[in-house]
Design a protein around this motif. Structure first.
Motif, PDB file in Angstrom:
ATOM      1  N   SER A 257      17.034  -7.371   5.412  1.00 60.38           N
ATOM      2  CA  SER A 257      17.713  -8.444   6.143  1.00 60.38           C
ATOM      3  C   SER A 257      18.006  -7.981   7.555  1.00 60.38           C
ATOM      4  O   SER A 257      17.972  -6.785   7.845  1.00 60.38           O
ATOM      5  CB  SER A 257      19.016  -8.850   5.442  1.00 60.38           C
ATOM      6  OG  SER A 257      20.015  -7.861   5.646  1.00 60.38           O
ATOM      7  N   CYS A 258      18.323  -8.945   8.428  1.00 64.43           N
ATOM      8  CA  CYS A 258      18.766  -8.621   9.793  1.00 64.43           C
ATOM      9  C   CYS A 258      20.282  -8.463   9.831  1.00 64.43           C
ATOM     10  O   CYS A 258      20.952  -8.969  10.735  1.00 64.43           O
ATOM     11  CB  CYS A 258      18.334  -9.715  10.758  1.00 64.43           C
ATOM     12  SG  CYS A 258      16.651  -9.541  11.347  1.00 64.43           S
ATOM     13  N   GLY A 259      20.847  -7.781   8.850  1.00 66.94           N
ATOM     14  CA  GLY A 259      22.295  -7.639   8.762  1.00 66.94           C
ATOM     15  C   GLY A 259      22.890  -8.759   7.929  1.00 66.94           C
ATOM     16  O   GLY A 259      22.217  -9.727   7.551  1.00 66.94           O
TER      17      GLY A 259
ATOM     18  N   ASP B 237      23.015 -12.761   9.012  1.00 69.96           N
ATOM     19  CA  ASP B 237      21.761 -13.446   8.714  1.00 69.96           C
ATOM     20  C   ASP B 237      21.623 -13.669   7.206  1.00 69.96           C
ATOM     21  O   ASP B 237      21.221 -14.744   6.755  1.00 69.96           O
ATOM     22  CB  ASP B 237      20.595 -12.616   9.240  1.00 69.96           C
ATOM     23  CG  ASP B 237      19.245 -13.172   8.832  1.00 69.96           C
ATOM     24  OD1 ASP B 237      18.916 -14.288   9.264  1.00 69.96           O
ATOM     25  OD2 ASP B 237      18.522 -12.494   8.084  1.00 69.96           O
ATOM     26  N   ALA B 238      21.975 -12.668   6.425  1.00 72.84           N
ATOM     27  CA  ALA B 238      21.819 -12.756   4.974  1.00 72.84           C
ATOM     28  C   ALA B 238      22.748 -13.806   4.364  1.00 72.84           C
ATOM     29  O   ALA B 238      22.384 -14.481   3.398  1.00 72.84           O
ATOM     30  CB  ALA B 238      22.077 -11.391   4.339  1.00 72.84           C
ATOM     31  N   ILE B 239      23.950 -13.947   4.921  1.00 69.89           N
ATOM     32  CA  ILE B 239      24.895 -14.947   4.401  1.00 69.89           C
ATOM     33  C   ILE B 239      24.280 -16.344   4.484  1.00 69.89           C
ATOM     34  O   ILE B 239      24.304 -17.115   3.520  1.00 69.89           O
ATOM     35  CB  ILE B 239      26.227 -14.904   5.182  1.00 69.89           C
ATOM     36  CG1 ILE B 239      26.994 -13.614   4.870  1.00 69.89           C
ATOM     37  CG2 ILE B 239      27.100 -16.125   4.837  1.00 69.89           C
ATOM     38  CD1 ILE B 239      28.108 -13.325   5.870  1.00 69.89           C
ATOM     39  N   GLY B 240      23.748 -16.681   5.648  1.00 70.72           N
ATOM     40  CA  GLY B 240      23.165 -18.004   5.813  1.00 70.72           C
ATOM     41  C   GLY B 240      22.037 -18.268   4.832  1.00 70.72           C
ATOM     42  O   GLY B 240      21.932 -19.373   4.275  1.00 70.72           O
ATOM     43  N   LYS B 241      21.203 -17.275   4.603  1.00 71.88           N
ATOM     44  CA  LYS B 241      20.091 -17.451   3.670  1.00 71.88           C
ATOM     45  C   LYS B 241      20.591 -17.587   2.231  1.00 71.88           C
ATOM     46  O   LYS B 241      20.102 -18.425   1.467  1.00 71.88           O
ATOM     47  CB  LYS B 241      19.119 -16.283   3.807  1.00 71.88           C
ATOM     48  CG  LYS B 241      18.350 -16.308   5.133  1.00 71.88           C
ATOM     49  CD  LYS B 241      17.365 -15.167   5.230  1.00 71.88           C
ATOM     50  CE  LYS B 241      16.397 -15.386   6.389  1.00 71.88           C
ATOM     51  NZ  LYS B 241      17.043 -15.385   7.697  1.00 71.88           N
ATOM     52  N   ALA B 242      21.567 -16.749   1.842  1.00 71.26           N
ATOM     53  CA  ALA B 242      22.090 -16.818   0.476  1.00 71.26           C
ATOM     54  C   ALA B 242      22.773 -18.160   0.223  1.00 71.26           C
ATOM     55  O   ALA B 242      22.586 -18.778  -0.830  1.00 71.26           O
ATOM     56  CB  ALA B 242      23.056 -15.662   0.228  1.00 71.26           C
ATOM     57  N   VAL B 243      23.554 -18.619   1.191  1.00 67.70           N
ATOM     58  CA  VAL B 243      24.246 -19.905   1.032  1.00 67.70           C
ATOM     59  C   VAL B 243      23.237 -21.035   0.878  1.00 67.70           C
ATOM     60  O   VAL B 243      23.416 -21.943   0.051  1.00 67.70           O
ATOM     61  CB  VAL B 243      25.183 -20.163   2.234  1.00 67.70           C
ATOM     62  CG1 VAL B 243      25.668 -21.613   2.245  1.00 67.70           C
ATOM     63  CG2 VAL B 243      26.375 -19.212   2.182  1.00 67.70           C
ATOM     64  N   SER B 244      22.150 -20.977   1.639  1.00 67.92           N
ATOM     65  CA  SER B 244      21.165 -22.067   1.601  1.00 67.92           C
ATOM     66  C   SER B 244      20.495 -22.192   0.241  1.00 67.92           C
ATOM     67  O   SER B 244      19.960 -23.261  -0.096  1.00 67.92           O
ATOM     68  CB  SER B 244      20.105 -21.858   2.686  1.00 67.92           C
ATOM     69  OG  SER B 244      19.219 -20.796   2.342  1.00 67.92           O
ATOM     70  N   LEU B 245      20.517 -21.134  -0.563  1.00 72.23           N
ATOM     71  CA  LEU B 245      19.895 -21.188  -1.889  1.00 72.23           C
ATOM     72  C   LEU B 245      20.745 -21.955  -2.896  1.00 72.23           C
ATOM     73  O   LEU B 245      20.222 -22.449  -3.896  1.00 72.23           O
ATOM     74  CB  LEU B 245      19.654 -19.766  -2.407  1.00 72.23           C
ATOM     75  CG  LEU B 245      18.684 -18.900  -1.602  1.00 72.23           C
ATOM     76  CD1 LEU B 245      18.572 -17.528  -2.226  1.00 72.23           C
ATOM     77  CD2 LEU B 245      17.317 -19.558  -1.509  1.00 72.23           C
TER      78      LEU B 245
ATOM     79  N   SER C 280      31.003 -19.783  10.367  1.00 75.14           N
ATOM     80  CA  SER C 280      30.057 -20.392  11.302  1.00 75.14           C
ATOM     81  C   SER C 280      28.752 -20.756  10.597  1.00 75.14           C
ATOM     82  O   SER C 280      28.166 -21.818  10.858  1.00 75.14           O
ATOM     83  CB  SER C 280      29.765 -19.433  12.463  1.00 75.14           C
ATOM     84  OG  SER C 280      30.920 -19.211  13.240  1.00 75.14           O
ATOM     85  N   SER C 281      28.302 -19.876   9.694  1.00 74.02           N
ATOM     86  CA  SER C 281      27.083 -20.170   8.935  1.00 74.02           C
ATOM     87  C   SER C 281      27.272 -21.399   8.058  1.00 74.02           C
ATOM     88  O   SER C 281      26.372 -22.248   7.948  1.00 74.02           O
ATOM     89  CB  SER C 281      26.694 -18.967   8.069  1.00 74.02           C
ATOM     90  OG  SER C 281      26.313 -17.865   8.863  1.00 74.02           O
TER      91      SER C 281
ATOM     92  N   ILE D 136      30.442 -18.603  -5.073  1.00 77.68           N
ATOM     93  CA  ILE D 136      31.600 -17.973  -4.432  1.00 77.68           C
ATOM     94  C   ILE D 136      31.064 -17.059  -3.338  1.00 77.68           C
ATOM     95  O   ILE D 136      30.088 -16.331  -3.546  1.00 77.68           O
ATOM     96  CB  ILE D 136      32.394 -17.096  -5.418  1.00 77.68           C
ATOM     97  CG1 ILE D 136      32.725 -17.839  -6.709  1.00 77.68           C
ATOM     98  CG2 ILE D 136      33.649 -16.527  -4.761  1.00 77.68           C
ATOM     99  CD1 ILE D 136      33.204 -16.893  -7.820  1.00 77.68           C
ATOM    100  N   TYR D 137      31.699 -17.081  -2.178  1.00 80.92           N
ATOM    101  CA  TYR D 137      31.428 -16.088  -1.138  1.00 80.92           C
ATOM    102  C   TYR D 137      32.681 -15.248  -0.961  1.00 80.92           C
ATOM    103  O   TYR D 137      33.779 -15.782  -0.762  1.00 80.92           O
ATOM    104  CB  TYR D 137      31.064 -16.748   0.203  1.00 80.92           C
ATOM    105  CG  TYR D 137      31.115 -15.764   1.357  1.00 80.92           C
ATOM    106  CD1 TYR D 137      30.065 -14.882   1.569  1.00 80.92           C
ATOM    107  CD2 TYR D 137      32.238 -15.663   2.172  1.00 80.92           C
ATOM    108  CE1 TYR D 137      30.120 -13.940   2.582  1.00 80.92           C
ATOM    109  CE2 TYR D 137      32.303 -14.736   3.197  1.00 80.92           C
ATOM    110  CZ  TYR D 137      31.244 -13.874   3.391  1.00 80.92           C
ATOM    111  OH  TYR D 137      31.306 -12.930   4.384  1.00 80.92           O
ATOM    112  N   LEU D 138      32.523 -13.930  -1.027  1.00 79.74           N
ATOM    113  CA  LEU D 138      33.692 -13.054  -0.840  1.00 79.74           C
ATOM    114  C   LEU D 138      33.269 -11.696  -0.309  1.00 79.74           C
ATOM    115  O   LEU D 138      32.101 -11.299  -0.393  1.00 79.74           O
ATOM    116  CB  LEU D 138      34.483 -12.919  -2.146  1.00 79.74           C
ATOM    117  CG  LEU D 138      33.756 -12.573  -3.453  1.00 79.74           C
ATOM    118  CD1 LEU D 138      33.323 -11.131  -3.494  1.00 79.74           C
ATOM    119  CD2 LEU D 138      34.657 -12.858  -4.647  1.00 79.74           C
TER     120      LEU D 138
END
Length: 404
Positions: A49-51, A54-62, A82-83, A122-124
């Motif tokens: 990942s690019c950090g 970047d990974a948060i946005g991709k994981a959330v989109s799934l 923000s994501s 859940i995001y934490l």
């Protein structure tokens, strides 16, 4: 020791690659994930990942579509918020205590959910949480995982501070601070300690998507991290990578791979992490000592046992109920020459002010986040003296205005 003379040539690293990442980079990280976290199911892997932002946005989109909600800590990472905003996903705040997200509150929110689409994830940040500095105990992690199982929730485990777990503060922070500028002094505080097991290590269902980053443990602008998840999830992230970033910089991945595979191996990497923990322990202890010396009665806090943040509840005295007190405090801090992050950007409630719900006495709670990682140790005391002056000036000005 794991040394593997397999880092790609410079010519290879400078060419296009696929969305998985450089082979030698990912191979080391998969071996190291097995060594540290020991995932309990077979079909898992890692992808570059690019950090973590970047990974948060991709994981959330799934797991989320526009208009959906995702369960998050009451106070959380602004990059994640923000994501979510960019994806039109609504944060659903979960109350916190000294160990982070409260599992009973999480379960209650899920039970009482009345929207058309119940949350699926859940995001934490379970370790050294940004901004509160809280770290979940093993018992807390197990309880959160049990709720996720019961409610069929995926867990996005954003854990950039995992390897910065710190020992408890001893009777006096000064006990650890005799030689703050001495490498030997820093190493002496790094006592052997077991890292709290990750949520990934507890996962038996393949419901944890773990995000790691080199930003806090090597260098932030390498813009490299890794995601650990079931293979079918990684297949989807590979497609997302190839339609956005392609993959992180091959040069950055190659530099890290060369360091980890060919120079350090497991032994050298873990020695580096131990030294980091020692330095951060020393900084944390000296900062806490300075806070106790200069901000007694003005702030309340819980000592962080991981990461780089101290989350301070501000005692604004007679100005506590004044809605202009926090903006005036920030202005006063600027005049006094001290900067800390205010609570508003970390709020997941959508409130314009970011203030907590009023406490039992009806007074809103306000916070500042201090980072003790970067500033020179010699600046701890001058900065906190300035903060004390700024806080006192708000209380005093309000008292004068009330009397007038």
């Amino acid at each position: 020791s794991c040394r593997n003379q397999s880092t790609e040539s410079l010519d290879e690293l400078l060419q296009y690659g696929d969305g998985c990442g450089v082979d030698s980079y990912c191979a080391f990280l998969r071996r190291y994930t097995q060594r540290v976290h020991r995932p309990q199911y077979a079909d898992w892997g890692v992808i570059a990942s690019c950090g973590n932002t970047d990974a948060i946005g991709k994981a959330v989109s799934l797991f989320c579509e526009p208009g959906d909600s995702i369960l998050v800590d009451r106070w959380t990472f602004p990059g994640a918020l923000s994501s979510l905003a960019a994806a039109k996903v609504m944060p659903a705040p979960v109350p916190m205590d000294g160990e982070g997200m409260i599992p009973e509150a999480l379960d209650t929110i899920c039970q009482a959910w009345s929207g058309s689409a119940p949350p699926r994830a859940i995001y934490l940040v379970p370790t050294g949480q940004n901004p509160t500095g809280t770290t979940m105990s093993l018992a807390r992690r197990k309880a959160i995982y049990a709720v996720a199982q019961r409610r069929n929730l995926a867990i996005i485990e954003d854990d950039p501070y995992y390897f910065l777990q710190l020992p408890p503060v001893v009777a006096s922070a000064a006990d650890h601070g005799a030689q703050p500028h001495s490498r030997h002094g820093a190493e002496s505080v790094d006592q052997a300690q077991d890292l709290v097991p990750s949520l990934l290590s507890l996962d038996i269902d393949g419901r944890v998507i773990r995000l790691d980053s080199f930003s806090k443990i090597l260098a932030p602008n390498l813009r490299c991290g890794w995601i650990t998840a079931p293979s079918y999830i990684l297949d989807k992230i590979q497609i997302l990578n190839e339609s956005t970033i392609l993959q992180p910089s091959g040069l950055s991945q190659g530099l890290i791979s060369k360091l980890l595979n060919d120079t350090w191996g497991f032994d050298g990497w873990e020695a580096h992490l131990r030294e980091l923990r020692a330095v951060y322990t020393l900084r944390r202890n000296l900062f806490i000592q300075a806070v106790d010396m200069h901000l007694a009665g003005l702030v309340e806090y819980t000592v962080p046992t991981a990461g780089m943040f101290l989350w301070m509840k501000i005692n604004l005295g007679s100005a506590a109920t004044d809605p202009t007190a926090m903006p005036r405090l920030l202005g006063s801090m600027k005049k006094c020459g001290v900067m800390m992050a205010p609570d508003m950007p970390f709020s997941s409630t959508g409130s314009a002010t970011g203030a907590s719900e009023p406490a039992a006495d009806g007074v809103p709670e306000r916070y500042l986040r201090a980072a003790f990682a970067l500033v020179d140790i010699d600046m701890f005391e001058p900065a906190l003296k300035r903060l004390a002056l700024a806080i006192s000036s708000i209380d005093g000005a309000h008292s004068e205005a009330t009397r007038a």
